[in-house]
Design an enzyme around this catalytic site. Structure first.
Site, mmCIF file in Angstrom:
data_model
loop_
_atom_site.group_PDB
_atom_site.id
_atom_site.type_symbol
_atom_site.label_atom_id
_atom_site.label_comp_id
_atom_site.label_asym_id
_atom_site.label_seq_id
_atom_site.Cartn_x
_atom_site.Cartn_y
_atom_site.Cartn_z
ATOM 1 N N THR A 1 -6.688 7.096 10.349
ATOM 2 C CA THR A 1 -6.217 5.634 9.591
ATOM 3 C C THR A 1 -7.950 5.179 9.483
ATOM 4 O O THR A 1 -9.168 5.213 10.363
ATOM 5 C CB THR A 1 -5.252 5.038 9.811
ATOM 6 N N THR A 2 -8.190 3.665 8.653
ATOM 7 C CA THR A 2 -9.473 2.921 8.880
ATOM 8 C C THR A 2 -9.125 2.156 10.318
ATOM 9 O O THR A 2 -8.330 1.545 10.037
ATOM 10 C CB THR A 2 -9.448 2.274 7.363
ATOM 11 N N GLY B 1 0.733 -1.038 4.807
ATOM 12 C CA GLY B 1 1.566 -0.099 4.016
ATOM 13 C C GLY B 1 2.721 0.770 5.284
ATOM 14 O O GLY B 1 3.698 0.885 4.248
ATOM 15 N N HIS B 2 2.122 1.508 5.571
ATOM 16 C CA HIS B 2 1.834 2.273 6.840
ATOM 17 C C HIS B 2 4.064 2.229 6.732
ATOM 18 O O HIS B 2 5.011 2.570 6.849
ATOM 19 C CB HIS B 2 1.456 2.640 7.616
ATOM 20 N N GLU C 1 -10.556 -9.224 3.470
ATOM 21 C CA GLU C 1 -9.141 -9.117 4.039
ATOM 22 C C GLU C 1 -9.673 -8.864 5.835
ATOM 23 O O GLU C 1 -10.606 -7.703 6.206
ATOM 24 C CB GLU C 1 -9.041 -7.850 3.677
ATOM 25 N N ARG D 1 -6.758 12.807 1.338
ATOM 26 C CA ARG D 1 -5.649 13.362 2.283
ATOM 27 C C ARG D 1 -4.150 12.725 1.507
ATOM 28 O O ARG D 1 -2.978 13.030 2.125
ATOM 29 C CB ARG D 1 -5.598 13.008 3.687
ATOM 30 N N HIS E 1 -6.079 3.510 -1.320
ATOM 31 C CA HIS E 1 -6.908 3.852 -0.902
ATOM 32 C C HIS E 1 -7.274 5.638 -1.510
ATOM 33 O O HIS E 1 -7.298 6.420 -0.944
ATOM 34 C CB HIS E 1 -6.719 4.085 0.503
ATOM 35 N N ARG F 1 -9.377 8.201 -0.373
ATOM 36 C CA ARG F 1 -9.969 9.038 -0.137
ATOM 37 C C ARG F 1 -11.065 9.792 0.316
ATOM 38 O O ARG F 1 -10.512 10.406 -1.224
ATOM 39 C CB ARG F 1 -9.612 8.868 1.003
ATOM 40 N N GLU G 1 -8.890 0.361 -2.987
ATOM 41 C CA GLU G 1 -9.671 0.853 -1.785
ATOM 42 C C GLU G 1 -10.108 1.827 -1.375
ATOM 43 O O GLU G 1 -9.861 2.768 -1.335
ATOM 44 C CB GLU G 1 -8.545 1.028 0.153
ATOM 45 N N ASP H 1 0.212 4.487 -0.382
ATOM 46 C CA ASP H 1 -1.039 5.651 -0.474
ATOM 47 C C ASP H 1 -0.167 6.838 0.902
ATOM 48 O O ASP H 1 0.862 7.512 0.834
ATOM 49 C CB ASP H 1 -1.909 5.196 1.421
ATOM 50 N N HIS H 2 0.802 6.277 1.615
ATOM 51 C CA HIS H 2 1.952 7.233 2.707
ATOM 52 C C HIS H 2 2.978 7.740 2.419
ATOM 53 O O HIS H 2 3.495 8.705 2.169
ATOM 54 C CB HIS H 2 2.439 6.171 3.557
ATOM 55 N N ASN I 1 0.577 -1.124 0.023
ATOM 56 C CA ASN I 1 0.072 0.261 0.294
ATOM 57 C C ASN I 1 1.199 1.102 -0.086
ATOM 58 O O ASN I 1 1.636 1.699 0.748
ATOM 59 C CB ASN I 1 -0.953 -0.385 0.782
ATOM 60 N N HIS J 1 -3.432 -3.972 7.940
ATOM 61 C CA HIS J 1 -3.254 -2.875 8.804
ATOM 62 C C HIS J 1 -2.525 -3.229 10.266
ATOM 63 O O HIS J 1 -2.500 -4.015 10.531
ATOM 64 C CB HIS J 1 -5.030 -2.623 9.580
HETATM 65 N N1 PXP Z 1 -5.724 -3.045 4.711
HETATM 66 C C1 PXP Z 1 -6.716 -1.608 3.938
HETATM 67 C C2 PXP Z 1 -7.680 -2.444 4.023
HETATM 68 C C3 PXP Z 1 -5.906 -0.507 4.414
HETATM 69 O O1 PXP Z 1 -7.519 0.402 4.769
HETATM 70 C C4 PXP Z 1 -5.273 -0.296 5.055
HETATM 71 C C5 PXP Z 1 -4.970 0.832 5.766
HETATM 72 O O2 PXP Z 1 -4.601 1.425 4.435
HETATM 73 C C6 PXP Z 1 -3.894 -1.211 5.221
HETATM 74 C C7 PXP Z 1 -4.632 -2.627 4.750
HETATM 75 C C8 PXP Z 1 -2.675 -0.637 5.019
HETATM 76 O O3 PXP Z 1 -2.402 -0.751 6.986
HETATM 77 P P1 PXP Z 1 -1.619 -0.081 7.069
HETATM 78 O O4 PXP Z 1 -0.341 1.590 6.611
HETATM 79 O O5 PXP Z 1 -1.659 -0.275 8.748
HETATM 80 O O6 PXP Z 1 0.079 -1.130 6.969
#
Ligand code: PXP
Length: 241
Positions: free
Chosen positions: A105-106, A217-218, A156, A54, A48, A50, A75, A12-13, A10, A195
């Site tokens: 976050t989610t 991701g993070h 998931e 963001r 994702h 959003r 996502e 996103d960050h 992921n 997550h």
């Molecule tokens: N899976 C889903 C459905 C998520 O919403 C997220 C966070 O965007 C992740 C995985 C990844 O989570 P993390 O960034 O904590 O690894």
């Protein structure tokens, strides 16, 4: 032997870092970020989009849907305007997630059960054009059954709570994850997880029955700073010389 677990990265960050400067910098280049993850072994790129934009922007979704050489997993909230984006850019997978603007976050799984009719219609629309659908849920048997009812290809499981728990509470959450994974598999759905997974938690989650895929991701974006800052600083120094 247990099958290999697919890694979805992921990104996103990486986009978060661009957006904290108002999205005006040319870096990080999201195509390059995706390619680096793929070179490292990512078998899927996850983003994702959003509601508050963001991090990932529509232009990132457009770019990645064109250039990504591994499956793209989008996502998104269970909203009809998001279905329009998915139909336009046709990612390989869509993962329905809950979304509140004010959350960091989610923070929990999607309540598929109370939105069953709407999610079922959305899933059908996406599957009709070849997009596979997963539901990001807590490890709760009712939610697994509801995901099956809406026709999900996979669930998931939100691992964020389990990662943070300790001792007997962690063991109890692990049992919930195992039971939910067994039920999902028995209903013919794929078992995914994500997550809060860092290196340590990922080592443990590989023991989850029937686990096919993780989305991380993070931690990976943070580790990439630790692993890459030295090389980036060295390159800047050569420019100064
Ligand atoms: N899976 C889903 C459905 C998520 O919403 C997220 C966070 O965007 C992740 C995985 C990844 O989570 P993390 O960034 O904590 O690894």
């Amino acid at each position: 032997m247990k099958n290999k677990i697919r890694l979805g990265v992921n990104i996103d960050h990486a986009a978060t870092l661009r957006q904290v400067r108002g999205g005006m910098t040319s870096y990080p280049n999201m195509q390059q970020i995706a390619e680096l993850a793929i070179q490292g072994g990512a078998e899927q790129i996850t983003i994702h989009l959003r509601e508050d934009r963001r991090h990932i922007q529509e232009k990132d979704l457009r770019l990645l849907s064109d250039v990504c050489t591994v499956p793209l997993n989008l996502e998104m909230a269970a909203q009809w305007k998001m279905i329009q984006f998915a139909r336009k850019y046709k990612p390989d997978w869509c993962c329905f997630v809950p979304e509140k603007r004010e959350e960091l976050t989610t923070e929990g799984g999607l309540n598929v059960k109370i939105n069953q009719k709407k999610i079922s219609q959305m899933t059908e629309k996406l599957q009709f054009i070849g997009i596979e659908c997963s539901m990001f849920i807590d490890p709760n048997l009712e939610q697994v059954n509801a995901s099956f009812e809406v026709g999900a290809d996979a669930v998931e499981f939100h691992t964020g709570h389990w990662v943070l728990l300790k001792g007997v509470k962690k063991q109890a959450e692990w049992k919930r994850l195992c039971k939910a994974a067994e039920l999902a598999h028995s209903l013919g759905m794929g078992v995914h997880a994500g997550h809060g997974l860092d290196f340590e938690a990922t080592k443990l989650i590989t023991k989850l029955p029937y686990l096919e895929e993780v989305n991380i991701g993070h931690s990976l974006i943070c580790y990439s700073l630790e692993l890459g800052l030295k090389a980036a600083t060295k390159k800047m120094k050569t420019i100064l010389r």
